[in-house]
Design a protein around this motif. Structure first.
Motif, PDB file in Angstrom:
ATOM      1  N   ILE A  39       0.817  -1.217   0.000  1.00 45.72           N
ATOM      2  CA  ILE A  39       0.000   0.000   0.000  1.00 45.72           C
ATOM      3  C   ILE A  39       0.852   1.269   0.000  1.00 45.72           C
ATOM      4  O   ILE A  39       0.574   2.212  -0.731  1.00 45.72           O
ATOM      5  CB  ILE A  39      -0.961  -0.010   1.221  1.00 45.72           C
ATOM      6  CG1 ILE A  39      -2.026  -1.093   1.011  1.00 45.72           C
ATOM      7  CG2 ILE A  39      -1.606   1.353   1.433  1.00 45.72           C
ATOM      8  CD1 ILE A  39      -2.989  -1.249   2.153  1.00 45.72           C
ATOM      9  N   ASP A  40       1.869   1.316   0.849  1.00 47.81           N
ATOM     10  CA  ASP A  40       2.730   2.505   0.864  1.00 47.81           C
ATOM     11  C   ASP A  40       4.174   2.078   0.666  1.00 47.81           C
ATOM     12  O   ASP A  40       4.473   0.890   0.605  1.00 47.81           O
ATOM     13  CB  ASP A  40       2.541   3.314   2.164  1.00 47.81           C
ATOM     14  CG  ASP A  40       3.014   2.569   3.404  1.00 47.81           C
ATOM     15  OD1 ASP A  40       4.216   2.271   3.491  1.00 47.81           O
ATOM     16  OD2 ASP A  40       2.182   2.302   4.297  1.00 47.81           O
ATOM     17  N   SER A  41       5.047   3.056   0.554  1.00 48.75           N
ATOM     18  CA  SER A  41       6.460   2.754   0.281  1.00 48.75           C
ATOM     19  C   SER A  41       7.361   3.230   1.392  1.00 48.75           C
ATOM     20  O   SER A  41       8.455   3.730   1.174  1.00 48.75           O
ATOM     21  CB  SER A  41       6.866   3.386  -1.046  1.00 48.75           C
ATOM     22  OG  SER A  41       6.128   2.790  -2.087  1.00 48.75           O
ATOM     23  N   GLY A  42       6.871   3.065   2.615  1.00 49.79           N
ATOM     24  CA  GLY A  42       7.709   3.391   3.766  1.00 49.79           C
ATOM     25  C   GLY A  42       7.655   4.861   4.135  1.00 49.79           C
ATOM     26  O   GLY A  42       6.960   5.660   3.517  1.00 49.79           O
ATOM     27  N   MET A  43       8.393   5.173   5.204  1.00 49.45           N
ATOM     28  CA  MET A  43       8.382   6.545   5.727  1.00 49.45           C
ATOM     29  C   MET A  43       9.606   7.315   5.204  1.00 49.45           C
ATOM     30  O   MET A  43      10.728   6.802   5.262  1.00 49.45           O
ATOM     31  CB  MET A  43       8.415   6.499   7.257  1.00 49.45           C
ATOM     32  CG  MET A  43       8.310   7.866   7.909  1.00 49.45           C
ATOM     33  SD  MET A  43       8.545   7.772   9.693  1.00 49.45           S
ATOM     34  CE  MET A  43       7.108   6.810  10.157  1.00 49.45           C
ATOM     35  N   PHE A  44       9.375   8.505   4.722  1.00 51.89           N
ATOM     36  CA  PHE A  44      10.443   9.421   4.285  1.00 51.89           C
ATOM     37  C   PHE A  44      11.595   9.321   5.299  1.00 51.89           C
ATOM     38  O   PHE A  44      11.381   9.522   6.502  1.00 51.89           O
ATOM     39  CB  PHE A  44       9.851  10.832   4.227  1.00 51.89           C
ATOM     40  CG  PHE A  44      10.754  11.940   3.794  1.00 51.89           C
ATOM     41  CD1 PHE A  44      11.828  11.717   2.930  1.00 51.89           C
ATOM     42  CD2 PHE A  44      10.518  13.240   4.237  1.00 51.89           C
ATOM     43  CE1 PHE A  44      12.647  12.769   2.522  1.00 51.89           C
ATOM     44  CE2 PHE A  44      11.323  14.297   3.840  1.00 51.89           C
ATOM     45  CZ  PHE A  44      12.399  14.057   2.985  1.00 51.89           C
ATOM     46  N   GLN A  45      12.800   9.036   4.784  1.00 48.85           N
ATOM     47  CA  GLN A  45      13.920   8.823   5.711  1.00 48.85           C
ATOM     48  C   GLN A  45      14.212  10.033   6.590  1.00 48.85           C
ATOM     49  O   GLN A  45      14.628   9.894   7.730  1.00 48.85           O
ATOM     50  CB  GLN A  45      15.174   8.448   4.918  1.00 48.85           C
ATOM     51  CG  GLN A  45      15.239   6.972   4.713  1.00 48.85           C
ATOM     52  CD  GLN A  45      16.535   6.477   4.103  1.00 48.85           C
ATOM     53  OE1 GLN A  45      16.569   5.367   3.657  1.00 48.85           O
ATOM     54  NE2 GLN A  45      17.589   7.278   4.086  1.00 48.85           N
ATOM     55  N   ALA A  46      13.981  11.227   6.027  1.00 48.08           N
ATOM     56  CA  ALA A  46      14.224  12.425   6.836  1.00 48.08           C
ATOM     57  C   ALA A  46      13.305  12.425   8.066  1.00 48.08           C
ATOM     58  O   ALA A  46      13.698  12.856   9.155  1.00 48.08           O
ATOM     59  CB  ALA A  46      13.990  13.674   6.002  1.00 48.08           C
ATOM     60  N   LEU A  47      12.103  11.887   7.904  1.00 52.60           N
ATOM     61  CA  LEU A  47      11.180  11.826   9.051  1.00 52.60           C
ATOM     62  C   LEU A  47      11.630  10.760  10.045  1.00 52.60           C
ATOM     63  O   LEU A  47      11.469  10.915  11.255  1.00 52.60           O
ATOM     64  CB  LEU A  47       9.753  11.549   8.573  1.00 52.60           C
ATOM     65  CG  LEU A  47       9.059  12.701   7.848  1.00 52.60           C
ATOM     66  CD1 LEU A  47       7.633  12.313   7.499  1.00 52.60           C
ATOM     67  CD2 LEU A  47       9.041  13.967   8.708  1.00 52.60           C
ATOM     68  N   GLN A  48      12.186   9.681   9.529  1.00 55.42           N
ATOM     69  CA  GLN A  48      12.695   8.664  10.442  1.00 55.42           C
ATOM     70  C   GLN A  48      13.835   9.224  11.289  1.00 55.42           C
ATOM     71  O   GLN A  48      13.929   8.957  12.493  1.00 55.42           O
ATOM     72  CB  GLN A  48      13.184   7.449   9.664  1.00 55.42           C
ATOM     73  CG  GLN A  48      12.063   6.752   8.904  1.00 55.42           C
ATOM     74  CD  GLN A  48      12.566   5.459   8.299  1.00 55.42           C
ATOM     75  OE1 GLN A  48      13.145   4.624   8.974  1.00 55.42           O
ATOM     76  NE2 GLN A  48      12.349   5.293   7.005  1.00 55.42           N
ATOM     77  N   LEU A  49      14.707  10.030  10.657  1.00 55.33           N
ATOM     78  CA  LEU A  49      15.818  10.627  11.409  1.00 55.33           C
ATOM     79  C   LEU A  49      15.297  11.692  12.376  1.00 55.33           C
ATOM     80  O   LEU A  49      15.841  11.901  13.455  1.00 55.33           O
ATOM     81  CB  LEU A  49      16.854  11.199  10.440  1.00 55.33           C
ATOM     82  CG  LEU A  49      17.554  10.092   9.624  1.00 55.33           C
ATOM     83  CD1 LEU A  49      18.354  10.673   8.461  1.00 55.33           C
ATOM     84  CD2 LEU A  49      18.476   9.246  10.520  1.00 55.33           C
ATOM     85  N   THR A  50      14.191  12.328  11.985  1.00 52.46           N
ATOM     86  CA  THR A  50      13.535  13.279  12.889  1.00 52.46           C
ATOM     87  C   THR A  50      13.032  12.543  14.134  1.00 52.46           C
ATOM     88  O   THR A  50      13.158  13.022  15.268  1.00 52.46           O
ATOM     89  CB  THR A  50      12.345  13.948  12.159  1.00 52.46           C
ATOM     90  OG1 THR A  50      12.827  14.546  10.968  1.00 52.46           O
ATOM     91  CG2 THR A  50      11.674  14.968  13.019  1.00 52.46           C
TER      92      THR A  50
END
Ligand SMILES: Cc1ncc(COP(=O)(O)O)c(C=O)c1O
Length: 399
Positions: free
Chosen positions: A274-285
């Motif tokens: 359904i989705d392609s994961g979480m924006f990496q910048a948000l993961q680092l946030t």
């Protein structure tokens, strides 16, 4: 608007969703605003103060790095999963393997909505508290399953009574939603209740999904427990965490699922389609939010919500409206006077006081007799609400 040249009739599953229950209050609110009334909105449950600056700065740094611009892995960065596991360990004493028992989600709402797709077949039953965050019911319907309501009543501290779930329902139940600290009642659950929940889930083979969105919003030194800290909880369930209410980040859409590795794998399989994961910048946030030192920020936020809670609850009690102060969450669940419905009370408050509160029935039939008021608006607006509610409440008393 151009007429459609194709059939746009909604699919049965969409038609099966219950109607939006706040329609009446919403249109009344719009009408009042259009007339120029300065409406005090105690309806919204969305933190009104900003995300802490170090979190925003971490996001800006990460967003500038091209290494973060491509498709992320669905699994998430190891650093983000480790930060979530460490947070759960230090704050709640819950142990999760970051490699297999922690998984990023795009805010807890989507995880709540998607998890039945992994484990529930048409005809199965999902146990849903009543009143509740309405997504538990709609997720069940979208998965083609039936929900069985577990009433949350004041005499039981707004905890479900598992003994009251009929045997045939237990047999057909595949999954159960729980949420403590609770929206909308503001109730909390203790370790003993979570231990009973593990026992009930094991005995009846039911997956537990605990929605922990409000775990960090608590008062007077109280620390709500995590379901995952209960013995053997990871054998039966998962818990959804969110940065939304924890760090004033509702708009950012960052959360994680934790707990049983096989249940996590099922959710991951649905989401990878359904989705392609979480924006990496948000993961680092998220790493910054979970690992940085924000304890003084949190103390200030807690003090702010405490002040607001006390102004609202003390103000209502002073006029004779008996309400309990919540130990956690930013909601006050107030019983409406005898002989009135939730909708009557909310309608009166809006029409005669210009104050928005949510009728309890918006969260399920067992919410009848209550309204929900939120603390996520400036303190002076809560003071203003008290001034306006007083004459309306007086009129109710003299009926
Ligand atoms: C009980 C409960 N669970 C989950 C959510 C959704 O939170 P998120 O922003 O993580 O999707 C909310 C939002 O209001 C909520 O009240």
């Amino acid at each position: 608007m151009a007429r459609s040249a194709v059939t746009t009739e909604f699919a049965d599953r969409l038609k099966a969703l219950p109607p939006y229950l706040f329609v009446k209050i919403d249109s009344l609110k719009k009408e009042m605003i259009a007339k120029g009334v300065d409406v005090v909105d105690l309806g919204i449950g969305d933190p009104d103060t900003p995300t802490p600056a170090p979190i925003i700065e971490a996001c800006a740094r990460a967003a500038r790095d091209p290494a973060n611009h491509r498709y992320p892995s669905n699994l998430g960065l190891a650093a983000a999963r480790e930060a979530a596991a460490a947070w759960m360990h230090t704050r709640y004493g819950a142990t999760c393997d970051p490699a297999t028992q922690v998984f990023p989600v795009l805010g807890s709402k989507e995880a709540i909505a998607h998890i039945p797709l992994a484990f529930v077949n048409p005809g199965d039953v999902v146990l849903v508290p009543d009143p509740c965050y309405p997504v538990y019911r709609s997720a069940t319907i979208l998965a083609g399953a039936e929900y069985h309501s577990m009433p949350l009543v004041e005499q039981n501290g707004f905890l479900p009574d598992y003994d009251a779930v009929p045997k045939d329902v237990r047999r057909r139940a595949r999954l159960m939603y729980l949420n403590y600290p609770n929206n909308p009642t503001g109730a909390v659950a203790d370790e003993a209740f979570f231990a009973r929940t593990v026992e009930f889930a094991r005995a009846n083979d039911i997956i537990v999904v605990h929605d922990a969105a409000y775990l960090e919003v608590a008062y007077d030194g109280y620390r709500p427990p995590s379901f995952l800290a209960a013995e053997a909880a990871t054998e039966v369930g998962v818990e959804f965490h969110s940065l939304s209410k924890t760090f004033n980040m509702t708009g950012w859409r960052i959360g994680w699922a934790a707990g049983n590795a096989e249940i996590i794998a099922g959710l991951a399989k649905v989401k990878s389609n359904i989705d392609s994961g979480m924006f990496q910048a948000l993961q680092l946030t998220a790493v910054e939010a979970l690992s940085g030192n924000l304890s003084s920020w949190r103390a200030e936020l807690t003090a702010l919500y405490t002040t607001r809670r006390d102004i609202l609850c003390d103000g209502l009690n002073a006029m004779g409206w008996r309400v309990a102060k919540p130990k956690a969450s930013f909601y006050v669940w107030a019983r409406v006077p005898e002989g009135m419905t939730s909708a009557d009370a909310a309608g009166d408050l809006l029409e005669h006081g210009g104050v928005v509160a949510i009728p309890g029935t918006g969260y399920g039939p067992a919410g009848e007799g209550y309204i929900r008021m939120s603390l996520t608006l400036p303190t002076e607006r809560i003071e203003e609400a008290i001034k306006r509610i007083a004459p309306v409440f007086k009129r109710w008393q003299s009926r």
